[in-house]
Design an enzyme around this catalytic site. Sequence first.
Site, PDB file in Angstrom:
ATOM      1  N   GLU A 155       1.850   0.284  -5.217  1.00 38.23           N
ATOM      2  CA  GLU A 155       1.486   0.239  -6.636  1.00 38.23           C
ATOM      3  C   GLU A 155       2.658   0.563  -7.566  1.00 38.23           C
ATOM      4  OE1 GLU A 155      -0.515   1.262  -4.246  1.00 38.23           O
ATOM      5  OE2 GLU A 155      -2.376   0.167  -4.545  1.00 38.23           O
TER       6      GLU A 155
ATOM      7  N   HIS B 264     -12.724   6.588  -4.538  1.00 37.25           N
ATOM      8  CA  HIS B 264     -12.816   5.181  -4.938  1.00 37.25           C
ATOM      9  C   HIS B 264     -13.720   4.965  -6.145  1.00 37.25           C
ATOM     10  CE1 HIS B 264     -11.035   4.529  -1.012  1.00 37.25           C
ATOM     11  NE2 HIS B 264     -10.961   3.236  -1.220  1.00 37.25           N
TER      12      HIS B 264
HETATM   13  C1  LIG Z   1      -2.957   3.246  -2.647  1.00 39.00           C
HETATM   14  C2  LIG Z   1      -4.006   2.272  -2.266  1.00 39.00           C
HETATM   15  N1  LIG Z   1      -3.877   0.995  -2.649  1.00 39.00           N
HETATM   16  C3  LIG Z   1      -4.802   0.077  -2.327  1.00 39.00           C
HETATM   17  C4  LIG Z   1      -5.891   0.432  -1.593  1.00 39.00           C
HETATM   18  C5  LIG Z   1      -6.948  -0.604  -1.253  1.00 39.00           C
HETATM   19  N2  LIG Z   1      -6.901  -0.881   0.193  1.00 39.00           N
HETATM   20  C6  LIG Z   1      -7.737  -0.286   1.045  1.00 39.00           C
HETATM   21  S1  LIG Z   1      -7.436  -0.709   2.631  1.00 39.00           S
HETATM   22  C7  LIG Z   1      -6.181  -1.729   2.173  1.00 39.00           C
HETATM   23  C8  LIG Z   1      -5.431  -2.474   3.213  1.00 39.00           C
HETATM   24  C9  LIG Z   1      -4.684  -1.580   4.138  1.00 39.00           C
HETATM   25  O1  LIG Z   1      -4.089  -2.325   5.147  1.00 39.00           O
HETATM   26  P1  LIG Z   1      -3.468  -1.660   6.433  1.00 39.00           P
HETATM   27  O2  LIG Z   1      -2.619  -0.510   6.041  1.00 39.00           O
HETATM   28  O3  LIG Z   1      -2.830  -2.716   7.233  1.00 39.00           O
HETATM   29  O4  LIG Z   1      -4.709  -1.028   7.227  1.00 39.00           O
HETATM   30  P2  LIG Z   1      -5.971  -1.803   7.834  1.00 39.00           P
HETATM   31  O5  LIG Z   1      -7.013  -1.810   6.763  1.00 39.00           O
HETATM   32  O6  LIG Z   1      -5.522  -3.155   8.239  1.00 39.00           O
HETATM   33  O7  LIG Z   1      -6.416  -0.980   8.976  1.00 39.00           O
HETATM   34  C10 LIG Z   1      -6.012  -1.717   0.799  1.00 39.00           C
HETATM   35  C11 LIG Z   1      -5.014  -2.505   0.075  1.00 39.00           C
HETATM   36  C12 LIG Z   1      -6.002   1.783  -1.218  1.00 39.00           C
HETATM   37  N3  LIG Z   1      -7.052   2.228  -0.539  1.00 39.00           N
HETATM   38  N4  LIG Z   1      -5.044   2.678  -1.554  1.00 39.00           N
END
Ligand SMILES: Cc1ncc(C[n+]2csc(CCOP(=O)(O)OP(=O)(O)O)c2C)c(N)n1
Lengths: 336, 336, 324, 324
Positions: free
Chosen positions: B63, B132
């Site tokens: 972000e 959230h």
């Molecule tokens: C700081 C932040 N930005 C955005 C999000 C929204 N978000 C939740 S899960 C996710 C994807 C995360 O991907 P990854 O780290 O590969 O983990 P996975 O969900 O694939 O296990 C996002 C963008 C968040 N929770 N926190």
Amino acid sequence: MSGKMSMIQAVNLALHDAMKADPKVLVLGEDVGDAEGGGILGITKGLSQTFGASRVKSTPIAEQAIMGAAIGAAIAGYRPVAEIMLMNFTTVAMDMIVNHAAKLRFMSGGQTSVPLVIRTMTGASMGNGGQHSDFLEAWFAHTAGLKVCIPSNPADAYGLMLSCIADPDPCIFVETMPILFSQLPDAPERGVAIPLGKARLARGGSDVTIITYGRQVFDAMQVANKLAAENIDCEVLDLRTISPLDMDSILGSVAKTGAAIVYHEAVKNFGTGAEISSRIHEQLFGKLRAPVVRIGAKFAPVPFAKSLEDTFLPSAADLEAAVRSLVGDRALAPAG
Amino acid sequence: MSGKMSMIQAVNLALHDAMKADPKVLVLGEDVGDAEGGGILGITKGLSQTFGASRVKSTPIAEQAIMGAAIGAAIAGYRPVAEIMLMNFTTVAMDMIVNHAAKLRFMSGGQTSVPLVIRTMTGASMGNGGQHSDFLEAWFAHTAGLKVCIPSNPADAYGLMLSCIADPDPCIFVETMPILFSQLPDAPERGVAIPLGKARLARGGSDVTIITYGRQVFDAMQVANKLAAENIDCEVLDLRTISPLDMDSILGSVAKTGAAIVYHEAVKNFGTGAEISSRIHEQLFGKLRAPVVRIGAKFAPVPFAKSLEDTFLPSAADLEAAVRSLVGDRALAPAG
Amino acid sequence: MTPARDEKIDIFRKMSLLKQNDERIRAVIKSGRLVLPYYSPRGQEVIPSAISVCLTPDDYICTIYRGTHDSLAKGVPVKQLWAEIAGRATGTCKGKGGPMHITHPASGVMVTTGIVGSSMPIANGLAWASQLSGDGRVTVAYFGDGASNIGAFHEALNLASLWRLPVIFVCSNNGYAEHTKTCVGTSVDRISDRAAAYAMPGIHVDGNDPIAMYGAARQAIDRARAGEGPTLIEAVTFRFFGHVFGDDDAYMDEGELEAHRAKDPYPVYRAALIASGDATEAELAAIEAAHAAEIEEAAEFALSSPYPDSREIYVDVYEEELSA
Amino acid sequence: MTPARDEKIDIFRKMSLLKQNDERIRAVIKSGRLVLPYYSPRGQEVIPSAISVCLTPDDYICTIYRGTHDSLAKGVPVKQLWAEIAGRATGTCKGKGGPMHITHPASGVMVTTGIVGSSMPIANGLAWASQLSGDGRVTVAYFGDGASNIGAFHEALNLASLWRLPVIFVCSNNGYAEHTKTCVGTSVDRISDRAAAYAMPGIHVDGNDPIAMYGAARQAIDRARAGEGPTLIEAVTFRFFGHVFGDDDAYMDEGELEAHRAKDPYPVYRAALIASGDATEAELAAIEAAHAAEIEEAAEFALSSPYPDSREIYVDVYEEELSA
Ligand SMILES: Cc1ncc(C[n+]2csc(CCOP(=O)(O)OP(=O)(O)O)c2C)c(N)n1
Ligand SMILES: Cc1ncc(C[n+]2csc(CCOP(=O)(O)OP(=O)(O)O)c2C)c(N)n1
Ligand SMILES: [Mg+2]
Ligand SMILES: [Mg+2]
């Protein structure tokens, strides 16, 4: 309590006494170790020499890592005092502070707790400009799970720091830069903690209540003393803790004087004065001579130029004018 | 304006129309490109296909990088609309938003400007829990240099988004999750911008003013309609913009009704209701039948369990009770 | 280092619990008996299973919203986990945390976060505490491929390396961050290569291969326990049910999901254990049957548990209840 | 790539201006005629001088509180710079920004930040704008060694690499972050090695050697301008007057400061230009004399300029003045 001391010395002493009393107390932050000078203003001086470099750790410039280390250690039973050098730099660690430190007790259903202290400094009138001077206590006060205090004198700084360290929940301890350096009354009594959430009656008075904290207490006392010569009798409440607010003291005082001014350095719009003012109106409706006056900084970033910085800041002159106007109303007000 | 539309469609349409009208408008954020589904709720759907992947960029989860890219592009003359997926995630970008986007115009003496929009979503009652669901608009409203709006219906969402994009300064546009999905009146008229800083009179009334925004407008209308049957006549003001506040509309309404309730989803303590309440008391002292009532969420993190989430949230029942109590006062109040 | 026969069975035991637990959660959501945001880790069983057999009950973990597997593998009681995701007073967190915030210190599950990247800096703090107290614990921080692009990752790995913290950073690279392919958000081919930026060992491992995963975990955990500092493990895997329950898979390549599901590590490992003679079909079936019963019981326990009292909103905000 | 003779002189010209300007600022502060927080870049002249001769006036930079050199080298008029640090209405930013926030778009100085790490993400945005518009500009982000440990660095370098942005990340490694030695805060020996974590070229260069620095800058700038993406340059240097004006040097090793000052790149380069025949003593002396006069004039201009009107507090908060 007697004698003078600087706020720097007072906080240093509190950290020293707390670390000595409890081996679980830790200190971390940028430059805090003695090899790095014991803090940019020397607030942590001598701690790493006395208590060891494993309990007093200089960190990278990485406020999320600093707060994360503090949160994790706190959950595991330590009592870290983490320095975020200036309050504006809390902006790079807000997730750790607000989404984690503040909420983990609740979200875990009380299984974990985060007894940490965030020490930070701020304050305009040092010519540090837009990114080094903001008072952001309203943000933290709006966040359930945090406590916020802003001391105005060495004894309070010392005593509140002891309370923050002993507190089972995360506390933000804000040091106001322009009053850190000079020798001020009163020097703390060793070992005497000042409870969180209790305001200090800085001056008793009957005409108007000035509710303030931090550096603005000095302005308030100056104005009160000046006006005393004209038989205007101000009561000055030094909040010490912004969250939780000591509403008993606030309402007790304003019920007596019938008029209140909230005076703080932070920007007025959506600042802490709004909460305090609203609560007074809610509780003392019909018992006030005049609406609560809020005095805060102008709605602008902190400017660099001295002339503008002065305009930006709320001043003793603003406060004095407000008191005079409220006291003018006094004559006109219905009795009782 | 007529017909229905979902808020998702309305924002999507506004982005589409703005991008079409001005090649400088850009969109960036996590998952916003069509290869990634056009946003987790489809709010940016079709934009990359229509306007190209160089103007609509899916980003890493970063972000600070998102906001930095938006700020730099804005300074260089573009009009980026950056998505921070949820409002709680603004905590990892607060430095970029508050120390930079908000301040660069001022700190540069007006040489640079940062015409960007931050789109973000939030809102409890979806079972998303403590990290959230927060409404943090009070933080941004406390920050000089930012504008904040929270629309309650498709026409406003569309029109306010157009205004945010056209605005020369950084705007935060908050989408309230629980009202994003369903078809709501009114569908926007294409090309019609809604000015920032102007409240909408959602319902005229003479007894009590309900000042609200976002999802809470629905509660307010429901309560107002219910009470109308009992001859209790509520005026409902939908603020639309939280900063700057439309004080003319607020004061005009409350001067007329003599009583006000501020009703928002954010935690009550140090929330936006405090600023609004204080201002009303300051301006209309002696003209109110009763103190301004503030209704907001409990001072706690957002809980997961449905039963607790309901307790946490301010409710139509709370609002109705407040209106009844203020109207009860009406009978007792001095005329005028 | 390869697992002993007992450890191999233990890995399977955990995998069986995790897999069936996930299947049951999804089934209950589908049936409408529970409503919750659910980030299925199905397909990623091997990683926490292999790691957890190398951990003691006292060791700490910090995990993320997709961490149900991690929590269960670490030992969170199934009943309490179910009650928590059902938002009941009997849950690990009295229903206050929910599925994204499972906490159970008794099992070493210290923090589950919904903020991408935030498990790592906090894991450092837990590890720092162990370093200070000399309690011999290690801390595992679980996170995803997408999380390796956020600032907290960088800050945490740098600090852990400088302070030689007993922490293991486990990146479950499942190819996607929400709907974004790893390569769209991650500039480097191997996330484990980022370890070099912190003078830290980086291990790239097939996170669906229990034996390889065990080896990587052992190596990193032994190193941490010996006081030699942190390790970054990139464990390559796949999630079989999208980002969050209810997601479509339009953003995936045609056939991608099916191809991965066809290589489901669970049946592969099960068959391997039998083929190698480490276990008989009957032994494994018995394990599975026991888990099925345990999970069934947990689900019923959760669904019949009371909701938290509304007064709980004022409790645990601070240790002491403050008047509003 | 080595600089042509003209470029060599241009580098010297900038170094002369920067060095004398810094000396004068410190003298004026010492004299008490000005009060400001001043982060002297003295000793680091070579880096922005060599870089700036490779930039066009249109190219962008984002720099930091220690960026006076960077701004001047890029072309900010000396007078307006002085008026800004003096907080006068005639300053680049009408006195509102001050020494930590010099901005002068006419010279391409777009942002000067006081927040460690924040020059990088914003530089990406400027570079993205150039990529979109095809204006051919490149953007330089200046920052320190300490800044390479903060999250914004990581996020920015990753994004720049993914998007192939025309941006150059210049890390002036001066051995310290405030009072903390680089090795205490930075886990890797060479910061330039961190480039590999982003599949980006990393250049390690002696930031006090104008010829080497020029070569590194050229390579990175050419690459960026050719659309090949970003580069991380680590330029090793030293700051001769501590972190901020008035600092003591107790945190430095005994003799460390003196040893570095003894290798002051300014006289070394000056002598080298004469020894190589690229310039005569008289030519260089004339350049220096002209700068001395220019700076003197700027200082007087600043000190005799008016303070901003107090009404300015309401101006530039938004484009349109809002009623409080
Ligand atoms: C700081 C932040 N930005 C955005 C999000 C929204 N978000 C939740 S899960 C996710 C994807 C995360 O991907 P990854 O780290 O590969 O983990 P996975 O969900 O694939 O296990 C996002 C963008 C968040 N929770 N926190
Ligand atoms: C986010 C943040 N944290 C802390 C600071 C305080 N601070 C200002 S300069 C500085 C040191 C920076 O060191 P480096 O990046 O090496 O740059 P240098 O000052 O040596 O040029 C610190 C810690 C800050 N400005 N911003
Ligand atoms: Mg992933
Ligand atoms: Mg440095």
